[in-house]
Design a protein around this motif. Structure first.
Motif, PDB file in Angstrom:
ATOM      1  N   PRO A   1     -63.000  92.391 -76.395  1.00 48.20           N
ATOM      2  CA  PRO A   1     -62.596  91.285 -75.526  1.00 48.20           C
ATOM      3  C   PRO A   1     -61.644  91.680 -74.397  1.00 48.20           C
ATOM      4  O   PRO A   1     -61.699  91.116 -73.313  1.00 48.20           O
ATOM      5  CB  PRO A   1     -61.929  90.297 -76.486  1.00 48.20           C
ATOM      6  N   ARG A   2     -60.761  92.630 -74.623  1.00 48.40           N
ATOM      7  CA  ARG A   2     -59.711  92.847 -73.625  1.00 48.40           C
ATOM      8  C   ARG A   2     -59.966  94.025 -72.705  1.00 48.40           C
ATOM      9  O   ARG A   2     -59.272  94.203 -71.716  1.00 48.40           O
ATOM     10  CB  ARG A   2     -58.356  92.998 -74.319  1.00 48.40           C
TER      11      ARG A   2
ATOM     12  N   TYR B   1     -52.006  92.829 -73.436  1.00 46.96           N
ATOM     13  CA  TYR B   1     -51.544  92.080 -72.269  1.00 46.96           C
ATOM     14  C   TYR B   1     -52.740  91.435 -71.607  1.00 46.96           C
ATOM     15  O   TYR B   1     -53.891  91.719 -71.948  1.00 46.96           O
ATOM     16  CB  TYR B   1     -50.850  93.011 -71.264  1.00 46.96           C
TER      17      TYR B   1
ATOM     18  N   GLU C   1     -63.907  99.888 -82.691  1.00 45.65           N
ATOM     19  CA  GLU C   1     -63.597 101.068 -83.517  1.00 45.65           C
ATOM     20  C   GLU C   1     -64.191 102.350 -82.958  1.00 45.65           C
ATOM     21  O   GLU C   1     -64.741 103.184 -83.677  1.00 45.65           O
ATOM     22  CB  GLU C   1     -64.039 100.836 -84.964  1.00 45.65           C
ATOM     23  N   VAL C   2     -64.049 102.510 -81.628  1.00 40.87           N
ATOM     24  CA  VAL C   2     -64.557 103.724 -80.981  1.00 40.87           C
ATOM     25  C   VAL C   2     -63.380 104.423 -80.289  1.00 40.87           C
ATOM     26  O   VAL C   2     -62.555 103.776 -79.653  1.00 40.87           O
ATOM     27  CB  VAL C   2     -65.637 103.384 -79.933  1.00 40.87           C
ATOM     28  N   SER C   3     -63.300 105.739 -80.455  1.00 43.44           N
ATOM     29  CA  SER C   3     -62.275 106.483 -79.724  1.00 43.44           C
ATOM     30  C   SER C   3     -62.899 107.660 -78.991  1.00 43.44           C
ATOM     31  O   SER C   3     -63.892 108.235 -79.428  1.00 43.44           O
ATOM     32  CB  SER C   3     -61.161 106.965 -80.663  1.00 43.44           C
TER      33      SER C   3
ATOM     34  N   GLY D   1     -55.460  95.927 -86.537  1.00 41.43           N
ATOM     35  CA  GLY D   1     -55.975  95.700 -85.185  1.00 41.43           C
ATOM     36  C   GLY D   1     -55.794  96.879 -84.265  1.00 41.43           C
ATOM     37  O   GLY D   1     -55.846  96.743 -83.039  1.00 41.43           O
ATOM     38  N   THR D   2     -55.589  98.065 -84.825  1.00 38.76           N
ATOM     39  CA  THR D   2     -55.351  99.223 -83.985  1.00 38.76           C
ATOM     40  C   THR D   2     -55.876 100.483 -84.674  1.00 38.76           C
ATOM     41  O   THR D   2     -56.407 100.414 -85.776  1.00 38.76           O
ATOM     42  CB  THR D   2     -53.842  99.363 -83.673  1.00 38.76           C
ATOM     43  N   ARG D   3     -55.730 101.619 -84.004  1.00 37.55           N
ATOM     44  CA  ARG D   3     -56.219 102.846 -84.601  1.00 37.55           C
ATOM     45  C   ARG D   3     -55.129 103.512 -85.440  1.00 37.55           C
ATOM     46  O   ARG D   3     -53.964 103.549 -85.040  1.00 37.55           O
ATOM     47  CB  ARG D   3     -56.663 103.841 -83.526  1.00 37.55           C
TER      48      ARG D   3
ATOM     49  N   PHE E   1     -60.700  86.262 -76.307  1.00 36.39           N
ATOM     50  CA  PHE E   1     -59.692  86.489 -75.294  1.00 36.39           C
ATOM     51  C   PHE E   1     -59.951  85.642 -74.066  1.00 36.39           C
ATOM     52  O   PHE E   1     -61.047  85.592 -73.534  1.00 36.39           O
ATOM     53  CB  PHE E   1     -59.724  87.965 -74.919  1.00 36.39           C
TER      54      PHE E   1
ATOM     55  N   TYR F   1     -59.317  97.134 -72.558  1.00 35.80           N
ATOM     56  CA  TYR F   1     -58.284  98.109 -72.188  1.00 35.80           C
ATOM     57  C   TYR F   1     -58.858  99.521 -72.037  1.00 35.80           C
ATOM     58  O   TYR F   1     -58.487 100.268 -71.147  1.00 35.80           O
ATOM     59  CB  TYR F   1     -57.165  98.146 -73.232  1.00 35.80           C
TER      60      TYR F   1
ATOM     61  N   GLY G   1     -63.925 105.901 -87.191  1.00 41.63           N
ATOM     62  CA  GLY G   1     -63.140 106.997 -87.746  1.00 41.63           C
ATOM     63  C   GLY G   1     -63.933 108.271 -87.988  1.00 41.63           C
ATOM     64  O   GLY G   1     -63.361 109.321 -88.212  1.00 41.63           O
TER      65      GLY G   1
ATOM     66  N   ILE H   1     -58.985 104.342 -76.547  1.00 43.57           N
ATOM     67  CA  ILE H   1     -59.276 103.728 -77.842  1.00 43.57           C
ATOM     68  C   ILE H   1     -59.807 102.322 -77.628  1.00 43.57           C
ATOM     69  O   ILE H   1     -59.127 101.484 -77.030  1.00 43.57           O
ATOM     70  CB  ILE H   1     -58.003 103.673 -78.708  1.00 43.57           C
ATOM     71  N   CYS H   2     -61.025 102.078 -78.090  1.00 42.90           N
ATOM     72  CA  CYS H   2     -61.570 100.718 -78.077  1.00 42.90           C
ATOM     73  C   CYS H   2     -61.416 100.199 -79.514  1.00 42.90           C
ATOM     74  O   CYS H   2     -62.338 100.313 -80.330  1.00 42.90           O
ATOM     75  CB  CYS H   2     -63.038 100.719 -77.659  1.00 42.90           C
ATOM     76  N   ALA H   3     -60.228  99.648 -79.811  1.00 41.22           N
ATOM     77  CA  ALA H   3     -59.923  99.294 -81.203  1.00 41.22           C
ATOM     78  C   ALA H   3     -60.877  98.250 -81.783  1.00 41.22           C
ATOM     79  O   ALA H   3     -61.346  98.420 -82.904  1.00 41.22           O
ATOM     80  CB  ALA H   3     -58.465  98.857 -81.329  1.00 41.22           C
TER      81      ALA H   3
ATOM     82  N   GLU I   1     -59.250 109.138 -89.471  1.00 48.54           N
ATOM     83  CA  GLU I   1     -59.036 108.052 -88.514  1.00 48.54           C
ATOM     84  C   GLU I   1     -59.603 106.767 -89.096  1.00 48.54           C
ATOM     85  O   GLU I   1     -60.648 106.791 -89.740  1.00 48.54           O
ATOM     86  CB  GLU I   1     -59.748 108.404 -87.196  1.00 48.54           C
ATOM     87  N   ALA I   2     -58.907 105.668 -88.889  1.00 52.23           N
ATOM     88  CA  ALA I   2     -59.403 104.377 -89.379  1.00 52.23           C
ATOM     89  C   ALA I   2     -58.864 103.277 -88.471  1.00 52.23           C
ATOM     90  O   ALA I   2     -57.986 103.526 -87.636  1.00 52.23           O
ATOM     91  CB  ALA I   2     -58.952 104.142 -90.817  1.00 52.23           C
ATOM     92  N   TYR I   3     -59.407 102.071 -88.620  1.00 53.77           N
ATOM     93  CA  TYR I   3     -58.951 100.932 -87.821  1.00 53.77           C
ATOM     94  C   TYR I   3     -58.357  99.873 -88.737  1.00 53.77           C
ATOM     95  O   TYR I   3     -59.052  99.268 -89.536  1.00 53.77           O
ATOM     96  CB  TYR I   3     -60.096 100.390 -86.972  1.00 53.77           C
TER      97      TYR I   3
ATOM     98  N   ASP J   1     -59.206  87.002 -81.883  1.00 57.74           N
ATOM     99  CA  ASP J   1     -59.998  88.197 -81.630  1.00 57.74           C
ATOM    100  C   ASP J   1     -60.818  88.028 -80.361  1.00 57.74           C
ATOM    101  O   ASP J   1     -61.397  88.969 -79.853  1.00 57.74           O
ATOM    102  CB  ASP J   1     -60.899  88.506 -82.831  1.00 57.74           C
TER     103      ASP J   1
END
Lengths: 126, 356
Positions: A86-87, B259, A109-111, B46-48, B142, A89, A46, A104-106, B41-43, B140
């Protein structure tokens, strides 16, 4: 009143006005080259980790909770080259070359955000 | 030049005074226009999460945004679908056929989620936690693989549905032990509504809250509306952009956020309760919910049944009184409702079909 003041303007004055208008249009066209990015903002957890322009090739290693995310910059474009998530995206998105594009690499935590004038929105829905 | 010396005095006076007025006006406007957009911004979930506040008081914006992120953290811990939480405790009790007393908030959310599932013809059901886990979306780590066919078939046979929950006050039980709750598809939208309330309570009236691509707008940006980009499901560019006005929210269900691909087939995390399989007919389904109560919750929950409905997507959006929607079909065709079309701008030319 009426058109009285217009009679005081001479042909030279109109030329100045026309020149000014032309300059405005020219500047507007140059500055609104839509979509071309002019820089990147990289955030980790963030917080802004790095800001860079897109003029020269560069690699930025960004630490996150899972490890290092590697950002690669080339003239006019940037991408997430590798990420410990892991994924994958954000890596699979490939090169970003438009202002406003986001990767976004959630998990780590990198964007990565491309900035620029074509970016005419405040937030991205996905 | 001769012209200027000749008539300059009289001819340029009005022009000069106009110019002077303009300069003074510009200076005045820039002096009072100290307002800007502050971002956090925060996480979470499991998302931004991105919270933007427009204003001229950075401290006030900071305090309010921090309060919002604290609330998101609380919800994340309380309603996590697979790490120990109030929700997993309830799931464990339901699996044992037991009754559990839950928080007033969770009881209210479950009642609301039941109603939304019914409204969407049961196409999206938050009781499919066990199915989502079988598909590997509850970890977490995959591994792209199909679930065990027998296990999946047995689970679909048991037909867990949120309608099988019995909620009496704060006491929750289920007539079907296969019910396992997963509030993905509901909780993020609910969190948007919570965030809007917190910001308003803190005196913030111009903000944009983005939780994993679901966005809610408060107020505007100094008289100009907030603008939102809608992500293209297959390219790293926005498909379209549009204004989002005070009290509105937008949400997208897509096959490109969570996915995996196996043997050339894409398996997304939104599961059809009838088959236990991820839906395949739609790449992305976006709904814009105009200002109304629970707008955030609706922006999350109402896109799911429409996403799962394939070609019948428009009927599903009507069930939720939503007139602004856009679908990118499995083959890339773009369909957009007339009401949303009126708002959209396309950065690159896009062929689309307008539907009523």
């Amino acid at each position: 009143m009426g058109a009285g003041w217009r009679e005081l303007l001479r042909p030279g004055d109109w030329a100045v006005v026309a020149l000014g208008a032309a300059l405005c249009i020219y500047a507007g066209m140059g500055l609104w080259t839509a979509g071309a990015p002019d820089g990147v903002i990289v955030r980790a957890g963030g917080k802004v980790f790095a800001e860079a322009d897109l003029a020269a090739a560069r690699r930025i290693e960004v630490p996150g909770p899972l490890g290092l995310t590697l950002i690669e910059i080339e003239p006019g474009r940037a991408r997430v080259a590798s990420d410990p998530g892991p994924r994958q995206y954000c890596v699979r998105q490939g090169w970003l070359d438009r202002a406003g594009a986001v990767a976004i690499c959630a998990p780590n935590e990198v964007s990565l955000v491309l900035t620029g004038r074509g970016n005419d929105y405040d937030s991205l829905g996905y | 030049m001769r012209t200027l010396t000749h008539a300059g005095g009289a001819g340029f006076k009005p022009a000069l005074s106009w110019m002077a007025a303009l300069i003074v006006l510009t200076m005045f406007l820039s002096a009072c226009n100290r307002a800007q957009v502050f971002h956090r911004e925060a996480y979470v979930f499991g998302t931004r999460v991105d919270v933007a506040v427009y204003g001229d008081e950075p401290e006030r914006a900071d305090v309010a945004m921090a309060a919002v992120l604290r609330e998101f953290d609380r919800m994340h811990r309380a309603y996590h679908a697979w790490e120990p939480s109030e929700l997993t405790a309830l799931n464990a009790a339901l699996a044992q056929g037991e009754t559990l007393e839950v928080s007033a908030e969770l009881a209210a959310m479950l009642r609301d989620a039941q109603q939304m599932a019914a409204q969407g013809d049961g196409l999206f059901d938050p009781a499919l936690g066990a199915v989502i886990e079988l598909w590997g979306f509850h970890t977490d780590t995959f591994e792209p693989k199909r679930p065990d066919a027998h296990q999946l078939a047995a689970l679909i046979e048991q037909a867990p549905r949120i309608s099988q929950l019995l909620i009496e006050g704060q006491r929750v039980s289920s007539t079907n032990p296969a019910v396992r709750l997963d509030l993905g598809g509901y909780a993020k939208g609910y969190a948007l509504d919570r965030a809007a309330n917190i910001l308003r309570d803190q005196g913030i009236h111009h903000a944009l809250i983005n939780i994993g691509g679901n966005v809610l707008a408060l107020g505007d940006k100094g008289g100009r509306p907030w603008r939102i980009g809608i992500q293209h499901p297959r390219q790293p560019v926005p498909l379209a952009t549009m204004p989002l006005y005070d009290g509105e929210a937008i949400g997208t269900s897509g096959d490109y956020q969570r996915y995996f691909e196996l043997d050339g087939v894409r398996y997304a995390h939104i599961i059809d309760p009838r088959s236990g399989e991820p839906a395949h007919g739609t790449q992305a389904l976006t709904v814009l919910v105009t200002s109304r109560p629970r707008v955030g919750t609706l922006s999350d929950a109402a896109s799911k049944p429409a996403y799962l409905a394939g070609e019948e997507w428009r009927d599903q959006t009507r069930h939720f009184a939503i007139d602004h929607a856009l679908r990118v079909a499995g083959d890339g065709r773009v369909e957009v409702t007339r009401a949303l079309r009126a708002r959209l701008e396309f950065p690159q030319p896009v062929a689309f079909k307008v539907v009523d």
